[in-house]
Scaffold this active site. Sequence first.
Site, short mmCIF file in Angstrom:
data_model
loop_
_atom_site.label_atom_id
_atom_site.label_comp_id
_atom_site.label_asym_id
_atom_site.label_seq_id
_atom_site.Cartn_x
_atom_site.Cartn_y
_atom_site.Cartn_z
N SER A 1 -0.40 8.38 19.70
CA SER A 1 -0.57 8.41 18.26
C SER A 1 -2.49 8.23 18.25
N THR B 1 -3.69 5.41 25.11
CA THR B 1 -4.43 4.61 23.95
C THR B 1 -4.52 3.14 24.64
N VAL C 1 -8.81 0.56 -1.84
CA VAL C 1 -10.49 1.07 -1.64
C VAL C 1 -10.14 2.33 -2.27
N LYS D 1 -7.63 -6.96 24.02
CA LYS D 1 -7.22 -8.53 24.47
C LYS D 1 -8.40 -9.05 25.27
N ASP E 1 4.73 6.27 20.79
CA ASP E 1 4.45 6.61 19.60
C ASP E 1 4.47 7.73 18.75
N GLU F 1 -6.50 -8.66 14.62
CA GLU F 1 -6.89 -8.92 16.09
C GLU F 1 -8.55 -8.78 16.13
N HIS G 1 8.77 -30.52 31.07
CA HIS G 1 7.95 -31.32 30.20
C HIS G 1 6.65 -31.62 31.00
N GLU H 1 -2.50 14.65 31.74
CA GLU H 1 -3.34 13.57 30.68
C GLU H 1 -4.64 14.47 30.39
P1 FAD Z 1 -0.49 6.67 24.08
O1 FAD Z 1 -0.87 5.33 24.72
O2 FAD Z 1 -1.24 7.07 22.94
O3 FAD Z 1 -0.82 7.85 25.31
C1 FAD Z 1 -0.58 9.12 24.96
C2 FAD Z 1 -1.55 9.99 26.01
O4 FAD Z 1 -1.26 11.18 25.87
C3 FAD Z 1 -3.19 9.72 25.54
O5 FAD Z 1 -3.74 9.27 26.49
C4 FAD Z 1 -3.52 11.17 25.18
O6 FAD Z 1 -4.97 11.41 25.74
C5 FAD Z 1 -2.49 12.02 25.86
N1 FAD Z 1 -2.69 13.42 25.42
C6 FAD Z 1 -2.25 13.56 23.97
N2 FAD Z 1 -1.89 15.16 23.82
C7 FAD Z 1 -2.01 15.41 25.12
C8 FAD Z 1 -1.84 16.79 25.62
N3 FAD Z 1 -1.62 17.58 24.64
N4 FAD Z 1 -1.95 16.94 27.00
C9 FAD Z 1 -2.45 15.93 27.89
N5 FAD Z 1 -2.40 14.88 27.35
C10 FAD Z 1 -2.32 14.49 26.08
N6 FAD Z 1 0.57 -2.29 21.56
C11 FAD Z 1 1.12 -3.20 22.23
O7 FAD Z 1 2.38 -3.59 22.79
N7 FAD Z 1 0.31 -4.53 22.65
C12 FAD Z 1 -0.78 -4.64 22.22
O8 FAD Z 1 -1.68 -5.62 22.28
C13 FAD Z 1 -1.82 -3.35 21.52
N8 FAD Z 1 -2.74 -3.39 21.14
C14 FAD Z 1 -3.27 -2.31 20.62
C15 FAD Z 1 -4.75 -2.46 20.31
C16 FAD Z 1 -5.28 -1.23 19.72
C17 FAD Z 1 -6.75 -1.43 19.43
C18 FAD Z 1 -4.48 -0.20 19.42
C19 FAD Z 1 -5.27 1.06 18.92
C20 FAD Z 1 -3.23 -0.08 19.68
C21 FAD Z 1 -2.71 -1.19 20.40
N9 FAD Z 1 -1.39 -0.99 20.94
C22 FAD Z 1 -0.81 -2.14 21.29
C23 FAD Z 1 -0.53 -0.05 20.48
C24 FAD Z 1 -0.24 0.92 21.96
O9 FAD Z 1 -1.43 0.97 22.53
C25 FAD Z 1 0.54 2.07 21.55
O10 FAD Z 1 1.70 1.67 21.35
C26 FAD Z 1 0.86 2.69 23.27
O11 FAD Z 1 -0.32 2.99 23.87
C27 FAD Z 1 1.91 3.90 23.14
O12 FAD Z 1 1.98 4.50 24.11
P2 FAD Z 1 2.23 6.10 24.32
O13 FAD Z 1 2.25 6.32 25.79
O14 FAD Z 1 3.29 6.46 23.34
O15 FAD Z 1 0.93 6.86 23.81
P1 NAD Z 2 -0.63 -1.78 10.76
O1 NAD Z 2 0.47 -0.95 10.38
O2 NAD Z 2 -0.37 -3.05 11.59
O3 NAD Z 2 -1.29 -2.33 9.49
C1 NAD Z 2 -2.00 -1.50 8.50
C2 NAD Z 2 -2.09 -2.62 7.31
O4 NAD Z 2 -3.28 -1.88 6.26
C3 NAD Z 2 -1.35 -3.01 6.65
O5 NAD Z 2 -1.24 -4.13 6.22
C4 NAD Z 2 -1.02 -2.07 5.04
O6 NAD Z 2 -0.36 -2.79 3.92
C5 NAD Z 2 -2.70 -1.91 5.25
N1 NAD Z 2 -2.91 -0.59 4.35
C6 NAD Z 2 -2.32 0.53 4.31
N2 NAD Z 2 -3.22 1.36 3.80
C7 NAD Z 2 -4.03 0.55 3.08
C8 NAD Z 2 -5.27 0.98 2.12
N3 NAD Z 2 -5.37 2.28 1.55
N4 NAD Z 2 -5.91 -0.12 1.76
C9 NAD Z 2 -5.78 -1.35 2.21
N5 NAD Z 2 -4.90 -1.67 3.08
C10 NAD Z 2 -4.00 -0.50 3.40
O7 NAD Z 2 -1.60 -0.82 11.21
P2 NAD Z 2 -2.83 -1.02 12.40
O8 NAD Z 2 -3.50 -2.30 12.34
O9 NAD Z 2 -4.09 0.20 12.02
O10 NAD Z 2 -2.30 -0.93 13.65
C11 NAD Z 2 -1.68 0.29 14.15
C12 NAD Z 2 -0.31 -0.11 15.12
O11 NAD Z 2 -0.98 -0.29 16.20
C13 NAD Z 2 0.33 -1.26 14.58
O12 NAD Z 2 1.35 -1.11 13.70
C14 NAD Z 2 0.81 -1.73 15.98
O13 NAD Z 2 2.10 -0.86 16.35
C15 NAD Z 2 -0.09 -1.23 17.02
N6 NAD Z 2 -1.06 -2.29 17.30
C16 NAD Z 2 -0.20 -3.34 18.15
C17 NAD Z 2 -1.16 -4.40 18.51
C18 NAD Z 2 -0.33 -5.42 19.14
O14 NAD Z 2 0.88 -5.36 19.78
N7 NAD Z 2 -0.98 -6.82 19.24
C19 NAD Z 2 -2.46 -4.62 18.23
C20 NAD Z 2 -2.97 -3.48 17.73
C21 NAD Z 2 -2.30 -2.39 17.09
#
Ligand code: FAD
Ligand code: NAD
Length: 466
Positions: free
Chosen positions: A146, A42, A238, A52, A313, A188, A445, A34
């Site tokens: 991602s 992430t 935009v 959250k 991702d 959110e 209930h 990592e």
């Molecule tokens: P990541 O969690 O992105 O982990 C990948 C890791 O790999 C990172 O820590 C990175 O530093 C590391 N890495 C990358 N390249 C290298 C390398 N070359 N060498 C070593 N390490 C490396 N999903 C939900 O299900 N519920 C939610 O409520 C939710 N809320 C979210 C809120 C926000 C603001 C964001 C941005 C995302 C949210 N997501 C949520 C999405 C969720 O975070 C991702 O889907 C999830 O983290 C993906 O897991 P992953 O293990 O594939 O990748």
């Molecule tokens: P998203 O795909 O959920 O939403 C992106 C939105 O941006 C869409 O409604 C799309 O139509 C709009 N959009 C795209 N291009 C645009 C433009 N040029 N101008 C205006 N609107 C535009 O993406 P996100 O909100 O960035 O989140 C990324 C991913 O992270 C989500 O798809 C989800 O998988 C994950 N995530 C999950 C949670 C959760 O599970 N509670 C919370 C946060 C993030």
Amino acid sequence: MLDKFQAIVIGGGPGGYVCAIRLAQLGLKTACIESRGSLGGTCLNVGCIPSKSLLNLSDEFHKVQHLSNKGIEIGEVKLNLAKMMQSKDKAVTVLTKGVEFLLKKNKVTYFKGIGSFKSKNEISIKDEKDNETLIFGDKIVIATGSVPVSLPGIEFDEKTIVSSTGVLKLDQVPKKMVVVGGGYIGLEMGSVWSRLGTEVEVVEFLDHITPGMDKEISSEFMKVLKKQGIKFYMQHKVEKIKKDKSEAIVSTKDMNGTSKDFKTDVVLISVGRKPNTKGLDLEKVGVELDDKKRVKTNKSFQTNLDNVYAIGDVITGPMLAHKAEDEGVAVAEIIAGQSGHVNYDTIPGVIYTSPEVACIGKTEEQLKEKNIKYKIGKFSFMANSRAKAIDDVEGFVKILADEKTDKVLGAHLIGPHAGELIAEIGIAMEFGASSEDIARTCHAHPTFSEAVKEAALSVDKRAIHS
Ligand code: FAD
Ligand code: NAD
């Protein structure tokens, strides 16, 4: 001599660390690399967990101000943003340290640094000081996740123009925030800052928010958010964002070509995320990517190289932590010679706003497109006794079942604890249950879950309380 492992996982997010633990449980000598300096990816560091935490704290802040309506008088309620941020940071630290403990407990070797391919079995790890360690792995799993995307020509400064990372650590409550993109992150985080006092305006490209979600839920969700004070500008594109001292001007055009400028303190760009393959040197070993630059895999998560796999991702599918985790377990089991599997038809999606939104399985739009005949059962929280008792009555449960067989095909909820209620429907769907199976299951209930039972009863037009 190279340190040798049976499996190396690159990335310590929910996909990577879960995969490494499962591999170790199955008896493989495993390493996890990592680069971030802390585990959890992430999700734990800048995603699910901090968002959250802030959603919960801002909700409490908002609710406590309205308690006098319910006969609870308290004095003036003040926000201490710095303390709120500390509380969020504490949750992150506790959980990321917890993952480090879990790796140790399962005897996974944790390397801190950037992993990259030297050959299909050799991985280089470069630490902060550029020291290089080379390790050997029979099997390699890419779980590098991602990163946020911006709009063309616009860079995040994480102060005025922020990504999901910057919006989690603003040091003061902005007066105004423009949110570009009405998806998961925009809604959110828009809710968080709106509850803390920011005037939030969402600029969305499409004519509806949360694309891909059941349209009825999506339009109800927008109504609810509007009532909470969030403003929406739909079908707006935009054109540019100009920074001016500590402000920004967001220039947009709607579908009729009418221009509108938004002057704001902060712009959150939440228009999606892109797979992260930076620094892996995939081209050196010839790992193929698809048209969206995701690592290309087959059904067994295998890339075009027979010993290299990818999950989470960085591959196709919804970008969700639980999807990444399930793929992590499945690929570990496949590597160990078992038959790991993920059922993509039953992956829930939850938006943790207030009320919560949750969905699983097919939407009405998808069923129509596939020409599948279906029945609908719906039940409003307005008629649910628990929701009434605590005055949290917004939203409804909607269950879609096959017209002939009654098999549950999907469920879409907006309402209190929707994110917890969806689990029951997930299990029902995994077992191939009919709506009658849910309807005939005794639900305690008074609970919110009775709304699920009533929606199931309503599929056959025999709900009791509506
Ligand atoms: P990541 O969690 O992105 O982990 C990948 C890791 O790999 C990172 O820590 C990175 O530093 C590391 N890495 C990358 N390249 C290298 C390398 N070359 N060498 C070593 N390490 C490396 N999903 C939900 O299900 N519920 C939610 O409520 C939710 N809320 C979210 C809120 C926000 C603001 C964001 C941005 C995302 C949210 N997501 C949520 C999405 C969720 O975070 C991702 O889907 C999830 O983290 C993906 O897991 P992953 O293990 O594939 O990748
Ligand atoms: P998203 O795909 O959920 O939403 C992106 C939105 O941006 C869409 O409604 C799309 O139509 C709009 N959009 C795209 N291009 C645009 C433009 N040029 N101008 C205006 N609107 C535009 O993406 P996100 O909100 O960035 O989140 C990324 C991913 O992270 C989500 O798809 C989800 O998988 C994950 N995530 C999950 C949670 C959760 O599970 N509670 C919370 C946060 C993030």
